[in-house]
Scaffold this motif. Sequence first.
Motif, mmCIF file in Angstrom:
data_model
loop_
_atom_site.group_PDB
_atom_site.id
_atom_site.type_symbol
_atom_site.label_atom_id
_atom_site.label_comp_id
_atom_site.label_asym_id
_atom_site.label_seq_id
_atom_site.Cartn_x
_atom_site.Cartn_y
_atom_site.Cartn_z
ATOM 1 N N ILE A 22 0.840 -1.208 0.000
ATOM 2 C CA ILE A 22 0.000 0.000 0.000
ATOM 3 C C ILE A 22 0.866 1.246 0.000
ATOM 4 O O ILE A 22 0.592 2.218 -0.733
ATOM 5 N N PHE A 23 1.933 1.244 0.804
ATOM 6 C CA PHE A 23 2.849 2.390 0.810
ATOM 7 C C PHE A 23 3.471 2.601 -0.569
ATOM 8 O O PHE A 23 3.579 3.743 -1.047
ATOM 9 N N LEU A 24 3.862 1.531 -1.218
ATOM 10 C CA LEU A 24 4.484 1.634 -2.537
ATOM 11 C C LEU A 24 3.498 2.176 -3.564
ATOM 12 O O LEU A 24 3.853 3.042 -4.383
ATOM 13 N N SER A 106 -1.873 0.411 12.479
ATOM 14 C CA SER A 106 -0.499 0.134 12.071
ATOM 15 C C SER A 106 -0.192 0.777 10.713
ATOM 16 O O SER A 106 0.906 1.314 10.500
ATOM 17 N N LEU A 107 -1.175 0.749 9.813
ATOM 18 C CA LEU A 107 -0.974 1.346 8.490
ATOM 19 C C LEU A 107 -0.796 2.860 8.601
ATOM 20 O O LEU A 107 0.124 3.438 8.004
ATOM 21 N N ILE A 108 -1.665 3.521 9.363
ATOM 22 C CA ILE A 108 -1.578 4.974 9.496
ATOM 23 C C ILE A 108 -0.296 5.373 10.237
ATOM 24 O O ILE A 108 0.376 6.344 9.874
ATOM 25 N N GLN A 109 0.066 4.616 11.281
ATOM 26 C CA GLN A 109 1.301 4.896 12.020
ATOM 27 C C GLN A 109 2.521 4.741 11.110
ATOM 28 O O GLN A 109 3.439 5.571 11.144
ATOM 29 N N GLY A 110 2.533 3.696 10.315
ATOM 30 C CA GLY A 110 3.643 3.512 9.383
ATOM 31 C C GLY A 110 3.703 4.602 8.333
ATOM 32 O O GLY A 110 4.794 5.019 7.911
#
Length: 560
Positions: A22-24, A106-110
């Motif tokens: 998702i980040f990529l 975890s997604l938002i924190q990352g």
Amino acid sequence: MDDEEADLREQIFHNNVREQIIFLLLFILLYLFSFMLIEKFRRRDSEDYFTADEEEVKVYRISLWLCTFALAVSLGSALLLPVSIVSNEVLILYPNSYYVKWLNSSLIQGLWNHVFLFSNLSLFVFLPFAYLFSESTGFPGCRGLKGRVYETCIVLGLLGIAMLGMAYVISAWLKGDRSGIDALLNLWTYLPFLYSCVSFVGVLMLLVFTPLGFVRLFGVVGGVLVKPRFLRDLNEEYYVYSLEEDTLRRRINNSIATGGGYISPEPMYPERGEVSAPVELSFSTTKETPVFQGKDVPLLRLRNGALQAGLNERLHRVVTKRKEVEEKRNTSSLQRNVVYPLAMLLLLALTTITVLMVLQNILELLIGIKAVPLSTRQFTLGIASLSKLGWAGATLEAFLILYLHAASLTGLSTPMGALRLLPRARRTPLTRIIALCALLLAHSTAQPLLVKILGITNFDLLGEFGRIEWLGNFKLVLLYNAIFAATVSLCLINKFTASVRRELYNRFKWLMDIFTAPEEPSPTARLISRASIDRSFVIDKRDKTDSNEETFVNEDISKK
């Protein structure tokens, strides 16, 4: 027991892989948008990209890629808070939905951690490397691209040592307990401190330009939308541009047909600033007439080719303005009488809500209901709504954050336009693109801090953003809120009362001129002034007669 631990490790692995994918994907989207934006403004001529030297092309491409990366990070930083607020409300509305299970804390924190890391790298490594790399020439003994890389790395290392030394001195001066050798060698602790200083400068910059942007947005929206007829007469503007276009066409035809240098007779109206030719058009066809350099020459005083080129350039501008006014004339009455007032009311409502929320934040800070925005606790997404109004209030907060960002960018464009630093389509050089990317990065990374200081949202700053030390200073936060509320209120009052105050001043000045008018002179004084005028006229006439007689005698002698 082993099966449960294996399943837990497998689930953690799959979650980690999903988050990285998702980040990529998000970064690729932001990078593509940033690349399109830079491609619109970057300069395209032989000096930058289309050169015969392959080494220069590679240097230009690498620097451009680094600028695109920094711009993508700045866009991600600007969208951090709105995306986090909307994600929290989506998880509250659909807690058991299969399609939003990937959206978690975890997604938002990352995402916050990645933006903080890449912001530091872009601000302190990538953008300085891009600038130094584009300006480098390479060492004498090592030519080629490798020599330029060595030179850039050495200069960047020296610059980093200077920056770290400055950070050590400032940190020791502020804290007073960092004078040991261990503190000097612990270099990793200086990056957050340097980022804290940069963010503080960015927040101060937003304090100045955001209130100006609130006022300027009214003018920007008023220029884009069509005003009602009682505020702007488009027919009159259209006729003015049409007549000016016909006049310019006749002058061009006359200049081509007769080949005259000057327009005779010259127009009676005074020339405006736009009626002047550029420096490169200011030449003369005769050898006796000197070439004007270093300043603009009035358009109607040029000769031959320069006159025709200047008239054609001005004709092009007039035709463009006439077409714009003609398009606005064809708009419907609904858009004129409904859309424009609604847009103005929406801007006024958003600005008023922002000021009221800042005043509420000041009261809560004074009473003790709300603490300073320094956050150290772990935030869990999807537990409770961030606003008392539910999803509607959270949507309003996200919209206000984007509105603050747009207002600050609009206010920032005012001094940049005055200094001629704004990017121009297909004409912006690489060094200016690097400077603008650094400015936008500092601006975007300070935006979450501004929103949290003003109390626009209750969403805690995650990651390293919430550990910036100066956010815990109560006096600084309170003073910032007070100055922001005062400046925005004064700017709005000045915007909507400027015309009334100007009219009142003119009326008062007119009355004062009436009461303080000089008295009429007496008949004796009138006779004395009349006699002096007649005497000066006779003397002047006598001098002219003497000069004419002397000229006549000289001519007669020369003939003999």
